[in-house]
Design an enzyme around this catalytic site. Structure first.
Site, short mmCIF file in Angstrom:
data_model
loop_
_atom_site.label_atom_id
_atom_site.label_comp_id
_atom_site.label_asym_id
_atom_site.label_seq_id
_atom_site.Cartn_x
_atom_site.Cartn_y
_atom_site.Cartn_z
N ASP C 299 18.66 18.50 28.05
CA ASP C 299 17.84 19.41 29.09
C ASP C 299 16.43 18.76 29.26
OD1 ASP C 299 18.44 22.29 29.95
OD2 ASP C 299 18.56 22.75 27.64
N PHE C 369 -5.37 30.37 39.17
CA PHE C 369 -4.41 30.14 39.75
C PHE C 369 -3.23 31.92 39.94
CE2 PHE C 369 0.02 29.46 39.69
CZ PHE C 369 0.99 28.53 40.70
N ARG C 374 -1.70 30.44 44.59
CA ARG C 374 -0.71 28.96 44.72
C ARG C 374 -2.02 28.11 44.75
NH1 ARG C 374 4.45 27.51 47.63
NH2 ARG C 374 4.77 26.93 46.32
N LYS C 392 -7.79 22.72 44.39
CA LYS C 392 -6.00 22.17 43.93
C LYS C 392 -5.18 23.14 43.76
CE LYS C 392 -5.45 22.04 39.52
NZ LYS C 392 -6.43 23.09 38.34
#
Lengths: 182, 558, 685
Positions: C299, C369, C374, C392
């Site tokens: 992974d 957020f 988003r 941001k």
């Protein structure tokens, strides 16, 4: 069970081809191309009786002949064989002693080894050139011929069996003795 | 110097010829595509064989077919030998043979050994020589080639190994027969007798009568040499001036001894599709061959020890038991070639070789995989490969694998069983005969050399070689029975077990190869394989060697 | 679980091992190891021969003693290997101290039962301070759990119902809250039970390779038995009567006692080495398979890269001072607790010297957020003037944001963002009101040294495949940076499984790590499946190893341990066989010195004594003593494994052949000669 039937069929086929066919083919070929050697390279007298084979050693014990190498089977053309003695065997030393005595070899005039060692088949028709030259004195004395004629006889007939691959020259005993008779 | 040239000529010549012959073997034994002549032959062989040749066989069925055919071979040969006094082609009127001798001879020729407890020109009719023995020289050799072909197919990953009855015909008719015709023709030209007339009576120059045995030598000799059979027409085999008339026939014969065993390796490589691996195996065999040659030729240059104290000029080495026409090095060279392969014909008497030279043929038979018998030599080598791969594989840190198939317990078990059988037959047999009159009553030499004679006889029987320290009086019931049994067991165990290994490997899932897998086509693996062979051989047989040839050497040669 | 390093020959390990060495003389235990079993029979025969020894009593007695030592040394080696595991097992057992469980009946009432009576499917309640009675899944609640009994890690971990963190192990302790656990393991089959069994070697079965090697060793033993048994009649022929003790001495020296004695120690210590690295294997077979692995499926996150992305670069828009962008980016991230957010603050500080500031309400309002917007950021009330709204977020979100604030999306900035994505990074756009200030580049950071590690793996023939949910573009960039051989982008569990099957179909062995329930099929399919201990019970059941540290990088260690294990077996087998040559040269001349001897002089075979040993007795004894002592000398090697350096098979084979083959050939010549001198000096012969 079927495996055995198949095996029998294969037996028949291979016997027919590899024994019947193959042997016949080579036999016919040999008898046509090289009849002399194919039948054993026989040497005959004028009357047709057989003296022996060019390739098979025969016994010579009288001083007037060149002698071949010792034979463990007494030069038996129908039952060949070697001594099968170890090179360390006391039996060999004993035989060596007898041969040395027969040839009258001394430390000053040692006997070439091939005259003391028996060949594998007991039928080796050759001796080394040195062994033939070694016997000249005896043969010359017995026959009353000059040794240098015999030496020429030997030298003419000696050959290197493998050309440049062998350095030891050898000569056929029967051939020498036949030449002596002529 | 001429020894080196002769070795170069014979070994180099055989190697050069083996390469194209290996190609041909592949074509003949395992046709890639069935069209053209291959298809016609295939149809013909299946027609001859009948129904059972229809389908391909797995390893078990293949072995059953092989054994069935060999049983029939045994039966036919036994019958011909037992009935020879009533059969045709008996110009010299040979008599009936003793029962245990018939058994021994039949076992010997069926198993491709050709150990001879009789003397051909003394005991056998032409019919026995040709229809029983020469026939077996064809089909027993063909059995070996077929077995190797099947094993290679298994290692190539094919689930079925082919059809034995087809393979054995391919080997007989397409491989051995044409080669035999060529070699026999060359031998005829080289002056070898080829006649069905009986012995000739001669009166020598000194006036003594000499009976000179003859026979169909050329035909017999060709297949004897090509099929690693080695059974001589005459008692003393290829020392006999008729069975090996000249330097030229001797060179050709020596090449013929090693030719098919060498080509078998290439055929194996081509069928499994690993020519680099085959090259490594070939190189290992060649290294062993050359090492043995060097030893034998060098040791045989020592003079006959028994003559040391006599006024005898010995400047061409030990000449006892040797023929002059082949040259000085030819004896040890042949002795090595014939025991590296399982041929067993001789052109000098091995019993009379210097002690250490005599050890070299013994070692050849103990290892039995320096090219070895036709087909079976590579099969024996496969057993060593399995063990080498197993140990080397572990040393690189992976579960061992060979040709992309994992080697596990079953394979190791079968391989060591084959190895053990060979050791058991030789050491067990020697032990039994060394401490009983069965053996000690038949010796031709005393002390350590006598021990070597017994050791040699069992080594030869177990290696299916057939040569002998011929001084041994081996035509006795105990010898005939014991070596007869050993020859049969030592023939079929090392064929069936490796085929079983190949069969079980073929079923295993193929693994991928990478930098981490043991490569069997590198010089390093070659060294590993060589070490495995030498170690296993030396550790098993060193004590016997020490008590035989080595003791004799240290005792007598200063 | 103890992880403190214990020295190889620590007294607390040696003492019980010595006792065990004698206990293992029991015939039933000895019979498991054919080589040592026949050695014991040989020792017994020699002991019996004491009664008929006569003048040779001293010699035969010494032989018998050393033969017994040979057996004892082998037992000791095995006991040492087991002892290390046993110490760990005892620690584990303490954790399984008798616990009681509160089983929930169907009506919800509780019933107090012993932990050992729990069955699969039972539900139990566990409250703070209680020990979890059996392995299971949390089906209700959330709790912090102390798993130090299993992992040795003292920091508590969170376990909650549902999701990938629901598995709990029996013997661990709940520190807070209350959970309901459904039992998933049968009695005695729990994780802790299996661990104890594993480390004790109680249920140790021989692995396929070990079995094959045992067969080989047994066969060699058989061949040497044949060699020695036939020597007696051979001796009779030559006129020498060989005594049983001497034949036994030769026999024991020839059979592969070295590897035979150490074989099981090698296997046990291989598993032990795994445990030391906090990896539990469910079978020795799995360890062996690890050595054979051809492909590693790794992974990306956590294995190849650090778990979190990090801000690495700021790309200002045209006309924007870099400092202004840095300032805005930092402001927008000050309250952002995520690792990404913190890395932005750090970047601004390190590259632009901007210190983190304390911003407090009412001056600043943080906008967290959310999945809907988003984006995140801060609204600053700038001394009563117009508030600054700094954000941001993703390109889409910021695009919308600036449009709402009367600005226009800056094409240049958008292009820069795309470029960042192409390079394998994640772009975050920064806006101040209606103006796009620039792009923050967030990047996956490849772990230090991982590239070299992959190169080593490549050298030993192992390919690495990176598994990631990233898009192919990003994945390719990271793959190139990390130096993996291949990658699987936008991977789903199904794709993982398929990939494993594909590799296996091509004959490769696959290893992977996994933690989630959806990894279970792949873990089961893989030849070596390493489940993370933090993973679900399903994942832990499916794999054949569990990493207690949940460190995916450890797969690399596991492969090495597997290889080292098999390599050690191969090396010692080679060494053992190579030793035999010298032993022949010591014993054979001693046995046969007298044969074919002429009066007064030694026999021909005396000349084979190339080492020039003192006497036949000293030669035989020296060989036997060497044979016994070499076992002890090699115990450390068996326990530690041979030195492993990653290299191709050809290089490894060459090196090991040289060290253990050639070394094994030479060493006993030296050793036997020295022992011979020593025996003579001590007047033992």
């Amino acid at each position: 069970m079927t495996a055995f039937v198949t095996s029998l069929r294969l037996t028949a086929a291979t016997l027919l081809v590899c024994v019947g066919g193959y042997t016949t083919l080579i036999l016919v070929l040999a008898q046509l191309v090289t009849p002399h050697t194919a039948n054993g390279s026989l040497v005959t007298r004028a009357d047709g009786t057989v003296i022996g084979s060019e390739r098979i050693a025969q016994a010579f014990s009288e001083p007037r002949w060149f002698w071949p190498r010792p034979s463990a089977v007494g030069y038996n053309g129908a039952g060949a064989g070697g001594s099968n003695k170890s090179p360390t065997s006391a039996d060999l030393t004993e035989r060596g002693r007898q041969v040395v005595a027969a040839h009258g070899a001394t430390a000053a005039r040692p006997l070439p080894a091939d005259l003391a060692a028996a060949s594998g088949s007991g039928l080796d028709p050759h001796i080394t050139e040195a062994a033939a030259l070694y016997q000249i004195a005896r043969v010359a004395a017995a026959r009353g011929v000059p040794p240098d004629r015999l030496e020429r006889l030997v030298r003419e007939r000696a050959f290197a069996p493998g050309g440049f691959l062998t350095h030891e020259r050898i000569v056929s005993v029967l051939e020498l003795n036949l030449a002596l008779e002529r | 110097m001429d020894a080196i040239l002769l070795i170069l000529l014979i070994v180099g010549g055989a190697t050069a010829l083996s390469w194209p012959l290996g190609r041909y073997l592949r074509w003949a034994m395992d046709p890639v595509s069935l069209d053209g002549p291959a298809a016609r032959f295939d149809r013909l062989f299946r027609a001859i064989g009948g129904r059972t040749t229809g389908a391909d066989q797995d390893w078990k069925r293949y072995c059953i077919a092989l054994l069935a055919f060999n049983v029939v071979m045994f039966g036919v040969c036994f019958a011909v030998l037992a009935l020879q006094q009533w059969l045709p082609l008996n110009p010299d009127g040979k008599e009936a043979l003793e029962g245990s001798l018939i058994f021994n001879t039949t076992a010997s020729f069926t198993s491709n050994t050709n150990l001879q407890h009789y003397s051909g020109e003394v005991s056998l009719s032409y019919c026995s020589q040709l229809a029983a023995l020469m026939w077996l020289q064809f089909v027993s050799a063909a059995t070996g080639i077929a077995a190797l072909t099947a094993m290679a197919r298994g290692l190539a990953g094919r689930p079925v190994l082919g059809n034995f009855f087809v393979d054995v015909q391919r080997a007989t008719f397409l491989v051995l027969l044409p080669l035999a015709v060529v070699l026999a023709t060359a031998m005829v030209c080289g002056g070898m007798p080829m006649t069905l007339q009986g012995a000739v009576k001669a009166t020598t120059l000194e006036g003594v009568e000499q009976v000179i045995a003859r026979g169909p030598l050329a035909a017999f000799l060709a297949i004897k040499q090509l099929g690693t059979n080695g059974g001589g027409f005459f008692g003393p085999n290829s020392t006999h001036p008729f069975e090996n008339p000249s330097f030229f026939t001797n060179v050709l014969s020596t090449i013929a001894i090693v030719l098919l065993p060498m080509a078998s390796v290439w055929m194996f490589g081509r069928i499994v599709g690993r020519m680099r691996h085959a090259t490594v195996v070939f190189a290992v065999m060649m290294a062993l061959l050359l090492a043995k040659l060097a030893g034998a030729v060098a040791w045989e240059q020592a003079p006959t020890q028994a003559f040391a104290a006599l006024p005898i000029a010995q400047d061409i080495g030990n000449l006892e038991g040797k023929e002059l026409r082949f040259g000085a090095a030819a004896g040890p060279l042949w002795a090595v070639a014939t025991t590296c392969t399982s041929n067993g014909s001789v052109n000098c008497m091995h019993d009379s070789l210097n002690p250490l030279t005599g050890l070299v043929p013994l070692a050849g038979m103990w290892l039995n995989a320096t090219f070895g018998g036709v087909g079976v030599g590579m099969i024996n080598m496969f057993v060593y490969i399995v063990l080498a791969v197993f140990v080397a594989g572990m040393m690189v840190g992976r579960t061992p694998e060979y040709l992309q198939r994992r080697v596990e317990m079953r394979e190791v078990k079968l391989a060591v069983l084959a190895m053990f059988a060979h050791a058991l037959f030789i050491l067990g047999g020697t032990a039994l005969f060394a401490c009983t009159p069965w053996g000690t009553g038949t010796l031709n030499n005393v002390g350590a050399h006598g021990f070597s004679e017994i050791l040699y006889e069992f080594s030869s029987a177990s290696a299916n070689n057939g040569s002998g320290f011929e001084g041994l009086g081996d035509n006795t019931v105990p010898w005939n029975v014991a070596t007869g049994l050993v020859m049969l067991l030592a023939r079929y165990i090392p064929i069936v077990l490796p085929l079983a290994i190949a069969g079980s490997l073929a079923k295993r899932r193929a693994t991928a190869s990478s930098a981490g897998t043991l490569a069997v086509d590198t010089p390093t693996f070659g060294v590993m394989l060589l070490a495995t062979i030498l170690f296993l051989g030396a550790l098993t047989f060193f004590p016997a060697a020490a008590l035989g040839p080595i003791a004799e050497h240290l005792q007598f040669i200063k | 679980m103890t992880t403190k390093p214990v020295s190889l020959f620590a007294a607390e390990l040696v003492r019980p091992a010595l006792a065990d060495a004698f206990r293992k003389l029991h015939p039933r235990v000895l019979a498991r190891n054919p080589v040592m079993a026949v050695t014991a029979v040989g020792a017994l025969l020699t002991t019996a021969a004491l009664f008929t020894a006569g003048d040779d009593l001293g010699f035969v007695l010494q032989l018998a003693v050393w033969l017994w030592f040979t057996v004892l040394f082998a037992n000791f080696a095995e006991a040492m290997a087991e002892g290390r595991g046993k110490a760990q097992a005892n620690a584990l057992r303490a954790a399984r101290a008798e616990t009681f469980a509160r089983r929930l009946r169907d009506d919800g009432t509780e019933q107090r039962v012993a932990a050992t009576e729990l069955k699969q499917g039972d539900r139990v309640a566990v409250a703070a301070g209680e020990t979890i009675p059996a392995d299971g899944d949390v089906i209700e609640g959330i709790a912090s759990v102390d798993e130090s009994a299993v992992t040795g890690e003292s920091a508590p971990v969170i376990r909650e119902s549902g999701g990938d963190r629901c598995a709990v192990s029996g013997g661990t302790r709940v520190l807070s809250d209350r959970i309901v656990v459904r039992v998933t393991a049968e009695r005695g089959q729990g994780f802790l039970d299996r661990m104890i069994a594993m480390v004790e070697g109680a249920r140790r079965q021989k692995t396929p390779n070990e079995l094959a090697l045992t067969v080989l060793l047994a066969a060699l033993t058989l061949i040497f038995l044949l060699v020695c048994v036939t020597l007696r009649p051979f001796g009779d022929y030559a006129g020498v009567q060989l005594s049983t003790p001497v034949l036994v001495a030769l026999f024991v020296c020839l059979i592969p006692t070295t590897i035979g004695a150490l074989l099981s120690a090698i296997g046990i210590s291989g598993i032990d080495r795994l445990i030391r690295r906090n990896v539990m294997a469910t079978s020795g077979r799995a360890v062996e398979a690890a050595g054979d692995v051809d492909v590693l499926l790794l992974d990306k996150t956590g294995t190849i890269t650090l778990g979190n992305r990090v801000a690495t670069r700021l790309v200002p828009a045209t006309g924007v001072e870099p400092e202004r962008l840095a300032d805005a980016a930092q402001l927008a991230s000050l309250a952002d607790g995520t690792p990404e957010g913190r890395s932005i603050v750090v970047l601004a500080k390190e590259q632009y010297g901007l210190r983190g500031r304390e911003l407090t309400a009412p001056h600043a309002t943080f906008v967290p957020f959310t999945a809907a917007t988003r984006m995140s950021g801060v609204d600053l009330a700038d001394g009563g003037g117009r508030p600054r709204r700094i954000r941001k977020g993703t390109a889409d979100a910021i695009g919308r944001f600036v449009t709402e604030h009367g600005g226009r999306p800056d094409r240049e900035v958008l292009a820069a963002a795309e470029q960042v994505a192409r390079d394998g990074g994640t772009p975050l756009l920064v806006a101040d009101g209606g103006r796009m200030l620039g792009v923050i580049q967030l990047k996956d950071v490849v772990k230090g040294g991982i590239r070299q590690r992959f190169a080593q793996l490549r050298a030993v023939g192992i390919r690495t495949v990176m598994i990631t949910g990233d898009n192919p573009l990003t994945a390719a960039a990271i793959a190139a940076e990390a130096g993996v051989d291949a990658f699987l982008a936008e991977a789903t569990p199904e794709m993982k499984l398929q990939r494993i099957r594909d590799e296996q179909a091509q004959g490769r062995l696959v290893a992977m790590t996994g933690d989630g329930t959806n990894d279970a099929p792949a873990l089961a399919q893989a030849d070596v499946g390493v489940a993370m201990n933090t993973g679900t019970q399903a994942a832990r059941e499916a794999g054949n190893m569990v990493d207690l540290d949940s460190n995916p990088t450890k797969l690399l260690d596991i492969v090495e341990i597997g290889k080292q294990l098999i390599m050690t077996r191969g090396a010692l087998t080679t060494f053992s066989m190579a030793n035999d040559v010298a032993k022949y040269f010591a014993i054979l001349p001693a046995m046969f010195a007298a044969i074919y001897a002429t009066a007064g002089a030694p026999g021909p075979l005396a000349r084979l004594d190339v080492m020039g040993l003192h006497s036949p007795e000293s030669a035989i004894l020296a060989a036997v003593v060497f044979n016994a002592l070499i076992i002890v000398a090699l115990i450390p090697l068996a326990l530690r494994g041979v030195a492993y350096r990653p290299a191709s098979a050809a290089v490894v084979l060459r090196r090991n052949l040289l060290i253990y083959g050639l070394g094994g050939l030479v060493a006993p010549f030296v050793g036997i000669k020295l022992l011979d001198l020593l025996l003579v000096a001590l007047h033992l012969v």
